[in-house]
Design a protein around this motif. Structure first.
Motif, PDB file in Angstrom:
ATOM      1  N   LEU A  18      28.242  48.768  43.309  1.00 24.43           N
ATOM      2  CA  LEU A  18      28.702  47.692  44.193  1.00 24.43           C
ATOM      3  C   LEU A  18      27.586  46.682  44.429  1.00 24.43           C
ATOM      4  CD1 LEU A  18      30.905  49.466  46.896  1.00 24.43           C
ATOM      5  CD2 LEU A  18      31.632  48.281  44.819  1.00 24.43           C
ATOM      6  N   ASN A  19      26.373  47.160  44.629  1.00 24.58           N
ATOM      7  CA  ASN A  19      25.239  46.250  44.838  1.00 24.58           C
ATOM      8  C   ASN A  19      24.978  45.385  43.604  1.00 24.58           C
ATOM      9  OD1 ASN A  19      24.756  46.994  47.505  1.00 24.58           O
ATOM     10  ND2 ASN A  19      23.447  48.685  46.898  1.00 24.58           N
ATOM     11  N   ALA A  20      25.307  45.905  42.418  1.00 28.09           N
ATOM     12  CA  ALA A  20      25.158  45.145  41.173  1.00 28.09           C
ATOM     13  C   ALA A  20      26.396  44.272  40.899  1.00 28.09           C
ATOM     14  CB  ALA A  20      24.914  46.098  40.010  1.00 28.09           C
ATOM     15  N   LYS A  21      27.362  44.322  41.807  1.00 23.56           N
ATOM     16  CA  LYS A  21      28.621  43.575  41.676  1.00 23.56           C
ATOM     17  C   LYS A  21      29.383  43.974  40.404  1.00 23.56           C
ATOM     18  CE  LYS A  21      26.977  39.753  44.493  1.00 23.56           C
ATOM     19  NZ  LYS A  21      27.214  40.502  45.676  1.00 23.56           N
ATOM     20  N   ASP A  22      29.366  45.265  40.094  1.00 25.30           N
ATOM     21  CA  ASP A  22      29.976  45.801  38.885  1.00 25.30           C
ATOM     22  C   ASP A  22      31.140  46.726  39.249  1.00 25.30           C
ATOM     23  OD1 ASP A  22      30.600  46.925  36.422  1.00 25.30           O
ATOM     24  OD2 ASP A  22      28.505  47.323  35.885  1.00 25.30           O
ATOM     25  N   ALA A  23      32.316  46.128  39.440  1.00 24.98           N
ATOM     26  CA  ALA A  23      33.498  46.895  39.835  1.00 24.98           C
ATOM     27  C   ALA A  23      33.913  47.885  38.746  1.00 24.98           C
ATOM     28  CB  ALA A  23      34.653  45.959  40.166  1.00 24.98           C
ATOM     29  N   ALA A  24      33.733  47.515  37.484  1.00 28.82           N
ATOM     30  CA  ALA A  24      34.101  48.428  36.395  1.00 28.82           C
ATOM     31  C   ALA A  24      33.240  49.688  36.445  1.00 28.82           C
ATOM     32  CB  ALA A  24      33.958  47.731  35.041  1.00 28.82           C
ATOM     33  N   ARG A  25      31.956  49.534  36.683  1.00 29.98           N
ATOM     34  CA  ARG A  25      31.056  50.701  36.787  1.00 29.98           C
ATOM     35  C   ARG A  25      31.426  51.540  38.003  1.00 29.98           C
ATOM     36  NH1 ARG A  25      28.900  55.051  35.584  1.00 29.98           N
ATOM     37  NH2 ARG A  25      26.922  55.562  36.538  1.00 29.98           N
ATOM     38  N   ALA A  26      31.719  50.887  39.121  1.00 28.61           N
ATOM     39  CA  ALA A  26      32.122  51.621  40.323  1.00 28.61           C
ATOM     40  C   ALA A  26      33.379  52.440  40.044  1.00 28.61           C
ATOM     41  CB  ALA A  26      32.348  50.658  41.488  1.00 28.61           C
ATOM     42  N   ALA A  27      34.361  51.834  39.383  1.00 31.87           N
ATOM     43  CA  ALA A  27      35.620  52.529  39.093  1.00 31.87           C
ATOM     44  C   ALA A  27      35.436  53.653  38.090  1.00 31.87           C
ATOM     45  CB  ALA A  27      36.655  51.533  38.588  1.00 31.87           C
ATOM     46  N   ALA A  61      42.669  59.203  40.085  1.00 34.50           N
ATOM     47  CA  ALA A  61      42.099  59.303  41.441  1.00 34.50           C
ATOM     48  C   ALA A  61      42.863  58.442  42.443  1.00 34.50           C
ATOM     49  CB  ALA A  61      40.632  58.875  41.406  1.00 34.50           C
ATOM     50  N   TRP A  62      42.651  58.761  43.701  1.00 40.00           N
ATOM     51  CA  TRP A  62      43.208  57.997  44.823  1.00 40.00           C
ATOM     52  C   TRP A  62      42.051  57.564  45.711  1.00 40.00           C
ATOM     53  CZ3 TRP A  62      48.237  59.863  47.508  1.00 40.00           C
ATOM     54  CH2 TRP A  62      49.153  60.352  46.575  1.00 40.00           C
ATOM     55  N   ILE A  63      42.179  56.392  46.321  1.00 45.94           N
ATOM     56  CA  ILE A  63      41.314  56.037  47.446  1.00 45.94           C
ATOM     57  C   ILE A  63      42.226  55.648  48.597  1.00 45.94           C
ATOM     58  CG2 ILE A  63      39.268  55.427  46.111  1.00 45.94           C
ATOM     59  CD1 ILE A  63      39.952  52.456  46.553  1.00 45.94           C
ATOM     60  N   ILE A  64      41.765  55.945  49.789  1.00 47.85           N
ATOM     61  CA  ILE A  64      42.558  55.687  50.984  1.00 47.85           C
ATOM     62  C   ILE A  64      41.708  54.833  51.928  1.00 47.85           C
ATOM     63  CG2 ILE A  64      43.906  56.735  52.846  1.00 47.85           C
ATOM     64  CD1 ILE A  64      44.004  59.302  51.073  1.00 47.85           C
ATOM     65  N   PRO A  65      41.767  53.499  51.738  1.00 55.18           N
ATOM     66  CA  PRO A  65      40.983  52.606  52.594  1.00 55.18           C
ATOM     67  C   PRO A  65      41.563  52.563  54.012  1.00 55.18           C
ATOM     68  CG  PRO A  65      41.794  51.482  50.605  1.00 55.18           C
ATOM     69  CD  PRO A  65      42.490  52.787  50.697  1.00 55.18           C
ATOM     70  N   PRO A  66      40.719  52.356  54.995  1.00 50.61           N
ATOM     71  CA  PRO A  66      41.219  52.318  56.373  1.00 50.61           C
ATOM     72  C   PRO A  66      42.145  51.116  56.594  1.00 50.61           C
ATOM     73  CG  PRO A  66      38.897  51.693  56.283  1.00 50.61           C
ATOM     74  CD  PRO A  66      39.280  52.140  54.918  1.00 50.61           C
ATOM     75  N   GLY A  67      43.319  51.393  57.145  1.00 41.93           N
ATOM     76  CA  GLY A  67      44.259  50.334  57.506  1.00 41.93           C
ATOM     77  C   GLY A  67      44.897  49.628  56.321  1.00 41.93           C
ATOM     78  N   GLU A  68      44.793  50.199  55.132  1.00 45.76           N
ATOM     79  CA  GLU A  68      45.354  49.573  53.931  1.00 45.76           C
ATOM     80  C   GLU A  68      46.196  50.582  53.163  1.00 45.76           C
ATOM     81  OE1 GLU A  68      42.607  47.165  51.578  1.00 45.76           O
ATOM     82  OE2 GLU A  68      41.098  47.516  53.140  1.00 45.76           O
ATOM     83  N   ALA A  69      46.920  50.079  52.175  1.00 44.05           N
ATOM     84  CA  ALA A  69      47.743  50.947  51.329  1.00 44.05           C
ATOM     85  C   ALA A  69      46.854  51.853  50.480  1.00 44.05           C
ATOM     86  CB  ALA A  69      48.623  50.092  50.418  1.00 44.05           C
ATOM     87  N   ILE A  70      47.378  53.001  50.127  1.00 48.09           N
ATOM     88  CA  ILE A  70      46.702  53.912  49.212  1.00 48.09           C
ATOM     89  C   ILE A  70      46.602  53.237  47.846  1.00 48.09           C
ATOM     90  CG2 ILE A  70      46.929  56.111  47.965  1.00 48.09           C
ATOM     91  CD1 ILE A  70      48.284  57.239  50.483  1.00 48.09           C
ATOM     92  N   VAL A  71      45.465  53.420  47.193  1.00 48.51           N
ATOM     93  CA  VAL A  71      45.227  52.846  45.867  1.00 48.51           C
ATOM     94  C   VAL A  71      45.158  54.013  44.883  1.00 48.51           C
ATOM     95  CG1 VAL A  71      43.657  51.450  44.475  1.00 48.51           C
ATOM     96  CG2 VAL A  71      43.922  50.951  46.926  1.00 48.51           C
ATOM     97  N   ALA A 130      43.606  50.449  39.212  1.00 44.17           N
ATOM     98  CA  ALA A 130      43.876  49.875  40.534  1.00 44.17           C
ATOM     99  C   ALA A 130      42.643  49.971  41.427  1.00 44.17           C
ATOM    100  CB  ALA A 130      45.068  50.580  41.183  1.00 44.17           C
ATOM    101  N   ILE A 131      41.878  51.041  41.287  1.00 46.78           N
ATOM    102  CA  ILE A 131      40.639  51.197  42.054  1.00 46.78           C
ATOM    103  C   ILE A 131      39.633  50.124  41.631  1.00 46.78           C
ATOM    104  CG2 ILE A 131      38.641  52.718  42.412  1.00 46.78           C
ATOM    105  CD1 ILE A 131      40.704  55.079  42.345  1.00 46.78           C
TER     106      ILE A 131
END
Length: 162
Positions: A47-56, A63-73, A78-79
């Protein structure tokens, strides 16, 4: 009975006795707290490198992520889109994590931790966010741990002590 027959019978008997006395292999050792926390340390660096592909890439395909107050991803693609939006729209940066606890059994594990990050507020001014998270992890064939599910929420700032 010949000596050869007695010798073969004795050898087979010894093998059977030794095999019955052997102890089963110990279960696979638990992964260290540091090993289990590597996924989120690598995630923060991505994230600090602004690399969403690497993060994903640190998440399982399903996988699932469950962000606070948002829809499940659901799902790695999608992540990646979620984190790309967080980087580009919200300006997520200065991400750091700390593993508070982590344990495993075989190829399954979990990590509990805390995070800090900065993002752009509605007026563009930097906003600091602190929170806690839980990651459910699975060890891949290459031995690295990837997330199968993650959830996080905001936490109050700890009071400063003098």
């Amino acid at each position: 009975m010949s000596r050869v027959t007695i010798g073969i019978g004795l050898a087979i008997g010894i093998v059977v006795v030794l095999a019955s006395c052997s102890t089963p292999a110990p279960p696979e050792a638990s992964a260290s707290k540091s090993d289990l926390g590597r996924m989120n340390r690598d995630f923060a660096a991505a994230l600090n490198a602004k690399d969403a592909a690497r993060a994903a890439s640190l998440y399982a395909e399903d996988a699932w992520i469950i962000p606070p107050g948002e829809a499940i991803v659901k799902g790695r693609a999608a992540i990646e889109a979620y984190w790309k939006g967080a980087i580009e729209s919200a300006g997520v940066r200065d991400v750091s994590v700390e593993t508070l606890d982590a344990r495993s059994s075989g190829d399954l594990g979990f990590e509990i931790g805390s995070y800090r990050l900065t993002a752009d507020g509605p007026d563009g001014a930097p906003v600091k966010d602190t929170g806690r998270y839980i990651e459910l992890l699975r060890r891949g064939a290459d031995g690295t741990w990837i997330s199968t599910a993650g959830i996080w929420n905001a936490a109050p700032e700890e009071p400063e002590t003098e």
